[in-house]
Scaffold this motif. Structure first.
Motif, mmCIF file in Angstrom:
data_model
loop_
_atom_site.group_PDB
_atom_site.id
_atom_site.type_symbol
_atom_site.label_atom_id
_atom_site.label_comp_id
_atom_site.label_asym_id
_atom_site.label_seq_id
_atom_site.Cartn_x
_atom_site.Cartn_y
_atom_site.Cartn_z
ATOM 1 N N TYR A 27 0.845 -1.179 0.000
ATOM 2 C CA TYR A 27 0.000 0.000 0.000
ATOM 3 C C TYR A 27 0.884 1.235 0.000
ATOM 4 N N GLN A 82 -2.239 7.760 -0.168
ATOM 5 C CA GLN A 82 -3.075 8.104 -1.313
ATOM 6 C C GLN A 82 -2.461 9.193 -2.193
ATOM 7 N N CYS A 83 -1.952 10.226 -1.615
ATOM 8 C CA CYS A 83 -1.504 11.383 -2.407
ATOM 9 C C CYS A 83 0.016 11.527 -2.459
ATOM 10 N N CYS A 115 -4.519 16.543 -4.849
ATOM 11 C CA CYS A 115 -5.066 15.304 -4.309
ATOM 12 C C CYS A 115 -5.360 15.421 -2.818
ATOM 13 N N GLN A 157 -8.594 13.984 -0.613
ATOM 14 C CA GLN A 157 -8.270 12.627 -0.189
ATOM 15 C C GLN A 157 -9.287 12.109 0.835
ATOM 16 N N PRO A 162 -5.037 7.446 4.699
ATOM 17 C CA PRO A 162 -5.618 7.071 3.411
ATOM 18 C C PRO A 162 -4.567 6.376 2.540
ATOM 19 N N ILE A 172 -3.664 3.595 -0.985
ATOM 20 C CA ILE A 172 -4.020 2.893 -2.217
ATOM 21 C C ILE A 172 -3.321 1.536 -2.179
ATOM 22 N N GLY A 226 -8.860 0.781 -3.683
ATOM 23 C CA GLY A 226 -8.703 2.015 -2.929
ATOM 24 C C GLY A 226 -9.125 3.225 -3.747
ATOM 25 N N PRO A 227 -9.025 4.423 -3.165
ATOM 26 C CA PRO A 227 -8.440 4.686 -1.843
ATOM 27 C C PRO A 227 -9.317 4.195 -0.700
#
Length: 302
Positions: free
Chosen positions: A66, A69-70, A81, A85, A99, A101, A119-120
């Motif tokens: 993982y 996210q950003c 992002c 998010q 958060p 992905i 995801g996210p």
């Protein structure tokens, strides 16, 4: 030390790169580069999970990791992002998460690259490597305690059938999904029926076997099918279906992992009455002899 043959794929956080990587809101240290994948096996003597031995077989065809996210790499983040998010506040234990992905990549494939898997979504524990083995150790027990519907028993003909004739039975079972909380984490379970065992109530048991059977049109009732049964005696019987389910589970919307064992669930008993049939031939003409055997209103001998 004796290790069982089944393998659990779990996650472990890479070491943090420095104080700048600490997230006080997350109450722990994480690396912005991502999390990697490691293997654990169950040690029966230690009654705990241990790191997978080098060269041990791997059941899952993919590697997983993982990433935030950003995150753009290094210490950089996508400011656009960040505005949109996922909000990971007030998690299962009341704590904030991060958060992420999820990515997957096929194992042993030359030139394979990481691709988005899901995801996210939110990750609510600073040390997921501590939780995933604990979830894996309890997932079988959790699976067997779920209110899984074993399905229904359908009989043709029903509720009455004939002694010495084929009675067609089939199961009406389907895949089911459940969301549970384990150790404060959101776990999604999918249960799929894979095998069926029939107890016809007269001492005959058929299965476990993969066929759930199927319906016959009425003009074909009495034909032999994969799951049909012939009763040798008259009487009332209770037919019980036991369905075996195979499951997968995913933690916090992560990749689906196999549940190592099956769960067996029984459907409510289906009553069936077995009758006998009697055939008689009559030579009387009821127009000429209204009191002849077999004519309307005339009792037949037993």
């Amino acid at each position: 030390m004796v290790l069982t043959a089944w393998l659990l794929v779990t996650l472990f956080a890479l070491p943090a790169h420095g104080a700048g990587d600490n997230d006080p809101e997350f109450n722990g240290a994480w690396t912005p580069d991502s999390a990697g994948v490691g293997g654990y096996v169950w040690d029966a003597e230690a009654n705990d999970f241990v790191q997978q031995a080098p060269g041990a077989p791997i059941l899952d065809p993919n590697n997983y990791k993982y990433e935030l996210q950003c995150h753009l790499g290094g210490g950089d983040f996508d400011s656009v992002c960040l505005r949109d998010q996922v909000e990971c506040t007030n998690g299962p234990d009341g704590e904030d998460g991060i958060p992420v992905i999820w990515y997957s990549m096929p194992r042993g494939v030359p030139g394979a690259v990481w691709a988005i898997h899901s995801g996210p979504t939110c990750l609510y524990d600073a040390k997921p490597e501590d939780l995933l083995p604990r979830i894996a150790a309890q997932i079988q027990k959790q699976f067997e305690s779920l209110p899984i519907n074993a399905g229904a028993v359908v009989a043709q003909p029903s509720p009455n059938t004939l002694r010495g004739a084929e009675t067609n039975f089939y199961a009406d079972a389907s895949e089911q999904q459940f969301d549970v909380t384990m150790f404060g984490q959101q776990v999604h379970v999918v249960a799929t029926p894979v095998q069926y065992t029939w107890n016809y109530g007269d001492g005959t048991v058929f299965g476990p076997q993969p066929s759930m059977g199927g319906p016959l049109p009425q003009d074909r009732w009495g034909e032999k099918t994969r799951t049909s049964h012939v009763y040798a005696d008259t009487g009332d019987f209770q037919v019980v279906l036991t369905t075996s389910f195979q499951g997968t589970y995913s933690v916090n919307n992560g990749p689906p992992l196999p549940i190592p064992g099956q769960g067996q669930f029984s459907a409510p008993p289906q009553p069936i009455s077995v009758w006998r049939s009697i055939t008689r031939n009559y030579a009387d003409d009821c127009n000429e002899n209204p009191q002849g055997e077999g004519c309307p209103g005339v009792a037949s001998p037993r």
